[in-house]
Scaffold this active site. Structure first.
Site, PDB file in Angstrom:
ATOM      1  NE  ARG A 192       3.246  -1.740  -8.022  1.00  0.00           N
ATOM      2  CZ  ARG A 192       2.840  -0.551  -7.609  1.00  0.00           C
ATOM      3  NH1 ARG A 192       1.924   0.102  -8.306  1.00  0.00           N
ATOM      4  NH2 ARG A 192       3.333  -0.010  -6.513  1.00  0.00           N
TER       5      ARG A 192
ATOM      6  NE  ARG B 172       6.571   0.271  -9.139  1.00  0.00           N
ATOM      7  CZ  ARG B 172       5.762   1.323  -9.035  1.00  0.00           C
ATOM      8  NH1 ARG B 172       5.313   1.895 -10.140  1.00  0.00           N
ATOM      9  NH2 ARG B 172       5.402   1.803  -7.867  1.00  0.00           N
TER      10      ARG B 172
ATOM     11  CG  HIS C 238       8.832  -5.274 -10.316  1.00  0.00           C
ATOM     12  ND1 HIS C 238       7.592  -4.660 -10.345  1.00  0.00           N
ATOM     13  CD2 HIS C 238       9.465  -4.767  -9.223  1.00  0.00           C
ATOM     14  CE1 HIS C 238       7.483  -3.829  -9.324  1.00  0.00           C
ATOM     15  NE2 HIS C 238       8.602  -3.874  -8.627  1.00  0.00           N
TER      16      HIS C 238
ATOM     17  CD1 TRP D 200       6.590   2.670  -4.177  1.00  0.00           C
ATOM     18  CD2 TRP D 200       7.106   4.194  -5.716  1.00  0.00           C
ATOM     19  NE1 TRP D 200       7.337   2.044  -5.161  1.00  0.00           N
ATOM     20  CE2 TRP D 200       7.660   2.960  -6.117  1.00  0.00           C
ATOM     21  CE3 TRP D 200       7.296   5.310  -6.532  1.00  0.00           C
ATOM     22  CZ2 TRP D 200       8.390   2.798  -7.286  1.00  0.00           C
ATOM     23  CZ3 TRP D 200       8.019   5.160  -7.704  1.00  0.00           C
ATOM     24  CH2 TRP D 200       8.558   3.915  -8.066  1.00  0.00           C
TER      25      TRP D 200
ATOM     26  CE  LYS E 194       2.236  -4.648  -4.363  1.00  0.00           C
ATOM     27  NZ  LYS E 194       3.704  -4.896  -4.381  1.00  0.00           N
TER      28      LYS E 194
ATOM     29  CE1 TYR F  56      13.907   2.277  -7.796  1.00  0.00           C
ATOM     30  CE2 TYR F  56      12.229   3.335  -6.473  1.00  0.00           C
ATOM     31  CZ  TYR F  56      12.669   2.268  -7.225  1.00  0.00           C
ATOM     32  OH  TYR F  56      11.843   1.176  -7.396  1.00  0.00           O
TER      33      TYR F  56
END
Length: 255
Positions: free
Chosen positions: A105, A203, A200, A226, A130, A235
């Site tokens: 990120r 990413r 973003h 994640w 994050k 994805y």
């Protein structure tokens, strides 16, 4: 719970209604998306009220939380990425190539210190992420080359066009890191002829490329940081080329 406790202090539970909770979330997280306010403030506050209501210390509180919008996977092709990189200002090229090839990120990269990068090994460590858990990322040769050509080797890796570090946020909950390069990034997109592409989305692009090349959701989860497969399944949903043979097998489609 700490932000919630600091905000409400000794306020009696009976005075903490929906308006007070939403107001607190907006005050503490002014730059955050509704989903972030939900996760960081509203959810823990409501949990306390529910706990108290079960013990008859206050009335139960009914909260209608904002529904999170469906995340759109916007990504670009290799050819578009080349155009974008060529259209970037010189100081921006190492950062954009790193965004596209690490999946980090913008807030994880923008103030990353050189001490977390091992160029001979081709590895980068992200100490602040994050989800709060540090992670490592192998570096593609293109990123190693871009970083190796930078003249400085101390402090923040990525710098503005005048060689200074990007301005840091004043608040720990400030999620506006992308705004530091937004103007320059949008200008590069215009020059490259790429529309509707945000910082973003680099990413999203990395994740899409990774799945197309490897078809490995587990590896994608670990490298991207994640927490659930649900986050990376999107994805897979936009990359179904390997299933083309199942469509071609339908007899009616050939008549």
């Amino acid at each position: 719970l700490n932000p919630v406790i600091r905000h409400f202090g000794t306020t009696p539970l009976v005075k903490i209604d929906l308006e007070a909770i939403e107001s607190g979330a907006a005050k503490l997280f002014p730059y955050a998306a509704p989903s972030t306010r939900n996760r960081q403030f509203i959810t823990p506050a409501v949990a306390v009220i529910r706990h108290a209501a079960e013990r008859k210390w206050c009335e139960p509180l009914i909260v209608r939380r904002p529904r999170a919008s469906e995340s759109i996977v916007r990504w670009i092709t290799y050819e578009e990425a080349d155009r974008l990189l060529n259209a970037c200002s010189e100081h921006l090229k190492p950062l954009v190539s790193s965004l596209l090839l690490t999946g980090a990120r913008i807030g994880e990269l923008l103030w990353l210190d050189w001490k977390y990068v091992d160029l001979p090994r081709g590895h980068m460590s992200l100490p602040k992420t994050k989800n709060g858990e540090p992670r490592g990322i192998p570096l593609a040769p293109r990123v190693v080359a871009a970083l190796a050509n930078l003249k400085h080797r101390d402090g923040e890796i990525f710098r503005t066009d005048d060689g200074k570090p990007y301005k840091r946020p004043k608040r720990t909950d400030d999620t506006s890191a992308g705004s530091r390069i937004d103007t320059a990034f949008k200008a590069a997109c215009r020059r490259a002829g790429i529309e509707n592409f945000r910082v973003h989305d680099c990413r999203h692009t990395w994740a899409t490329w990774h799945y197309m090349a490897n078809r490995d959701l587990g590896a994608l989860m670990r490298l991207g940081g994640w927490k659930s497969e649900k986050m990376v399944l999107r994805y897979a949903h936009v990359n179904v080329g390997e299933l083309a043979h199942t469509i071609e097998a339908l007899p009616w489609g050939k008549t």
